[in-house]
Every structure is written in C-alpha cells, then in structure tokens.
Write a protein that holds these residues in place. Sequence first.
Motif, PDB file in Angstrom:
ATOM      1  N   PRO A 218       0.811  -1.221   0.000  1.00 21.40           N
ATOM      2  CA  PRO A 218       0.000   0.000   0.000  1.00 21.40           C
ATOM      3  C   PRO A 218       0.846   1.274   0.000  1.00 21.40           C
ATOM      4  CG  PRO A 218      -0.944  -1.604   1.504  1.00 21.40           C
ATOM      5  CD  PRO A 218       0.384  -2.163   1.054  1.00 21.40           C
ATOM      6  N   TYR A 219       1.933   1.261   0.731  1.00 18.78           N
ATOM      7  CA  TYR A 219       2.807   2.446   0.758  1.00 18.78           C
ATOM      8  C   TYR A 219       3.519   2.639  -0.577  1.00 18.78           C
ATOM      9  CZ  TYR A 219       6.908   5.328   1.682  1.00 18.78           C
ATOM     10  OH  TYR A 219       7.877   6.297   1.610  1.00 18.78           O
ATOM     11  N   TRP A 220       4.157   1.584  -1.091  1.00 20.00           N
ATOM     12  CA  TRP A 220       4.953   1.734  -2.303  1.00 20.00           C
ATOM     13  C   TRP A 220       4.094   1.972  -3.531  1.00 20.00           C
ATOM     14  CZ3 TRP A 220       9.689   3.150  -2.049  1.00 20.00           C
ATOM     15  CH2 TRP A 220      10.447   2.829  -0.916  1.00 20.00           C
ATOM     16  N   LEU A 221       2.933   1.351  -3.591  1.00 16.27           N
ATOM     17  CA  LEU A 221       2.043   1.609  -4.732  1.00 16.27           C
ATOM     18  C   LEU A 221       1.440   3.013  -4.650  1.00 16.27           C
ATOM     19  CD1 LEU A 221       0.250  -1.843  -5.142  1.00 16.27           C
ATOM     20  CD2 LEU A 221       2.012  -0.828  -6.618  1.00 16.27           C
ATOM     21  N   GLY A 222       1.305   3.523  -3.431  1.00 24.19           N
ATOM     22  CA  GLY A 222       0.854   4.911  -3.282  1.00 24.19           C
ATOM     23  C   GLY A 222       1.865   5.896  -3.846  1.00 24.19           C
ATOM     24  N   ARG A 223       3.121   5.525  -3.815  1.00 22.85           N
ATOM     25  CA  ARG A 223       4.179   6.379  -4.368  1.00 22.85           C
ATOM     26  C   ARG A 223       4.369   6.148  -5.870  1.00 22.85           C
ATOM     27  NH1 ARG A 223       7.847   8.577  -0.640  1.00 22.85           N
ATOM     28  NH2 ARG A 223       9.606   8.293  -2.066  1.00 22.85           N
ATOM     29  N   HIS A 224       3.886   4.990  -6.344  1.00 21.15           N
ATOM     30  CA  HIS A 224       4.029   4.639  -7.763  1.00 21.15           C
ATOM     31  C   HIS A 224       2.678   4.139  -8.296  1.00 21.15           C
ATOM     32  CE1 HIS A 224       8.446   4.892  -7.485  1.00 21.15           C
ATOM     33  NE2 HIS A 224       8.297   4.339  -6.292  1.00 21.15           N
ATOM     34  N   PRO A 225       1.685   5.017  -8.380  1.00 22.14           N
ATOM     35  CA  PRO A 225       0.335   4.584  -8.750  1.00 22.14           C
ATOM     36  C   PRO A 225       0.217   4.018 -10.159  1.00 22.14           C
ATOM     37  CG  PRO A 225       0.493   6.990  -8.718  1.00 22.14           C
ATOM     38  CD  PRO A 225       1.764   6.472  -8.114  1.00 22.14           C
ATOM     39  N   GLY A 226       1.208   4.286 -11.009  1.00 22.65           N
ATOM     40  CA  GLY A 226       1.152   3.756 -12.364  1.00 22.65           C
ATOM     41  C   GLY A 226       1.755   2.364 -12.502  1.00 22.65           C
ATOM     42  N   HIS A 227       2.216   1.780 -11.415  1.00 20.66           N
ATOM     43  CA  HIS A 227       2.844   0.463 -11.468  1.00 20.66           C
ATOM     44  C   HIS A 227       1.820  -0.602 -11.843  1.00 20.66           C
ATOM     45  CE1 HIS A 227       5.022  -3.149 -10.166  1.00 20.66           C
ATOM     46  NE2 HIS A 227       6.114  -2.416 -10.219  1.00 20.66           N
ATOM     47  N   PRO A 228       2.199  -1.608 -12.631  1.00 23.97           N
ATOM     48  CA  PRO A 228       1.240  -2.654 -13.030  1.00 23.97           C
ATOM     49  C   PRO A 228       0.560  -3.351 -11.859  1.00 23.97           C
ATOM     50  CG  PRO A 228       3.262  -2.841 -14.324  1.00 23.97           C
ATOM     51  CD  PRO A 228       3.516  -1.794 -13.289  1.00 23.97           C
ATOM     52  N   LEU A 229       1.224  -3.473 -10.722  1.00 27.36           N
ATOM     53  CA  LEU A 229       0.618  -4.156  -9.579  1.00 27.36           C
ATOM     54  C   LEU A 229      -0.528  -3.354  -8.966  1.00 27.36           C
ATOM     55  CD1 LEU A 229       3.737  -5.635  -7.735  1.00 27.36           C
ATOM     56  CD2 LEU A 229       1.994  -6.880  -9.021  1.00 27.36           C
TER      57      LEU A 229
END
Length: 350
Positions: A218-229
């Motif tokens: 949740p933290y890392w995807l919040g910083r990289h919202p365009g990531h495929p995951l």
Amino acid sequence: MGSVGVPVVVGLDNGGTANNATVLTLDGRFLVDGLVEIPSEVRAGPDAAVAALARAFDNVLALTGVPRELVRAVGLDTPGPASAAGVISSRGSTNFVHPDWRGFDVRGALAGRLGLPVVYHNDGNAAALYAHHVHFGADALRRSSVAAIVGTGLGGGVIENGRVVTGAAGMAGEFGHVHIPLTGLLGAGQPVPTCACGFSGDAESVASLTAIERNLLPYWLGRHPGHPLAGETPARAAKLVRGYGERGDALARELFAQQAMALGRLFTIAANFTDPHAYFVGGGVVEAAPEFRDWFLATVREHTVLRDEQAEVATFALVPERDMAGARGVAIAAAEALRAVPAPRSLVGG
C-alpha cells in the motif's frame, strides 16, 4: 529404496493442506529424495488429521520398503502456536480453526495411534534444525545458529549445540514478534507497520507475505500509482511482487530491501543474545531466481551489525530444500532424541 535390518525414524511434516513424510536411518541416510505428500485433513478436525498422519506414516514406509518394526521413533512438526510438548494453542490458529483443535495434544494423540515415541517441534524450529545440520554436518553438535523463515508470517528457530532451544513454554525462536528499530528502515511518510498479533513494528510486520499485502505494497504503490501491480487485488499483488523483484523492478527491490533490512536488524539482536555461528534465511526467497536470492541474502548480511570477532566466525546461508526441511528436521530431532544419554535421576527428595 529399503534398508532392511537398519533401524529408522520417520519424519512427518503437517501442513494446512498436505503432510510430507521422510525416513532417516539411524546411521544418517535419508531414504526419500523428494516430497511424499498426502492430504492433511486438518480442517476436518483432530481425529481426521491424526488418521491422515498415520496414513502418511504407513505410506512412506510402503514407498521405502521399510518394515514397521524397524521404526524406533517419529518426528512431528506442525505450524504454531503450540507448546513444546505439541499441544495446540487454546486459541487455535490459522491452520487449526476447527474448535476441537483448541488445546489438543497432537503429539500425544499420534504417539497413541502409532504406539511409538513422537518428538515434536513447530515447523519453524524443524526447518531451522535441518538447515543447521546440513550446513555444519559432523560439527552440528558443536555449533549454534539462528534461522528466520519468511512465509505468510515470520517463523524461525534457535539452535544451540545442534539442538532446538524450545524455551519454557515452547515459544523460543518466535522471531516474528521481536520488535526491531524502524529508524532508517521506513520510507518518507511510511506508516509504522502493524502485525496480525497486535504488535506494531515487530519483524513480521515487515518481513512476511502478510506484511507485503498489508503494510509494504500500500505504501509503495501509493508512491508509484502507475505500477502494473496497482491494478491487482492486494492479495494477488503480494504474491506477484517477487517475480517483479527477480526481474529487477525498482519498486519491488525497494520493498524487498526493507524486508532484508528488517531481517538484518533482527539478526543484530540475535547476535547480542546468542552470538551464533550461522544465520539462516528461509522461505519463498529460497525458491527465487539465483541473482535475486543472492542479492537478498547479501542485503540481510549488510544490515546485520556484528562485532569484528563475530564477523570472523559467522556465516550467512539459505535454508536448503524448503519443502522438505520440516520433515527432515523433525526426523533428525527424533534420531537425536534416541541417541541422547538419559538424564541422571534427581536426588532431591530422596
């Protein structure tokens, strides 16, 4: 595959879906090279599960051609929480959800069913014991180690002179619930991670599959919202992220660097408690691509702070043969129990 005339012990690894079994001769040879699995039936309750363990016992003897009368003892491991004597927690657990499991003496029930001595360890301790004996070989009984096993949670074990340190209540080596320093580990604005046990900032809250899903992604995807995951469900993303890490994905490597740092800080604490000869890492990372696996272990080592004297004698390694480690570990424990010299009778009270 048989070894007619040579006494043996049988190792049984009980899991949420399957039991794995192995056979170890008392002269130190495993007669099974891979997994020998049958359904564990744990969700059906203790009676069905103990019967399934007995079937696993019979099945591996049939496979190896070993007569039952040559079996001297049985080793059993299960997931925790359970006492050192093999009594499942009165609160049950993730694997033992059937109400009849609460406070159930699985070791005693299997011993009664088979009519043989049964030696019990939890699965983390069993894997730790196997790693220790494989790594040290003939020197195993003169060496010490700690192991951290990263899975759904974070298990582990402490080995001293080749034997598991169980503790008074069987809770020694529960590395997942040791609090670790978080300063310098968390990213900017990253919340303090929480564990399913109710703790905040323990090792399992960072280094586990549950931690990836609940705290890290949740933290890392919040910083990289365009990531495929970001387009996957949290549970599926948590299972896919290691593949991204193996391919060098920046987000995944940041996430796993945090896990490795957490294990390094955990091992730093262990170094000051037990000062072991070896530090083992096990779990899904063992099955990863070699470059990723080596990078992860090197990162753990980088963040383990040892004194010069410790660094000269300590080694870092992976738990081998993850799927077979439990059954093999408890088989070793059963064989060692047979070899142990009986303790002298106490003279207290006459």
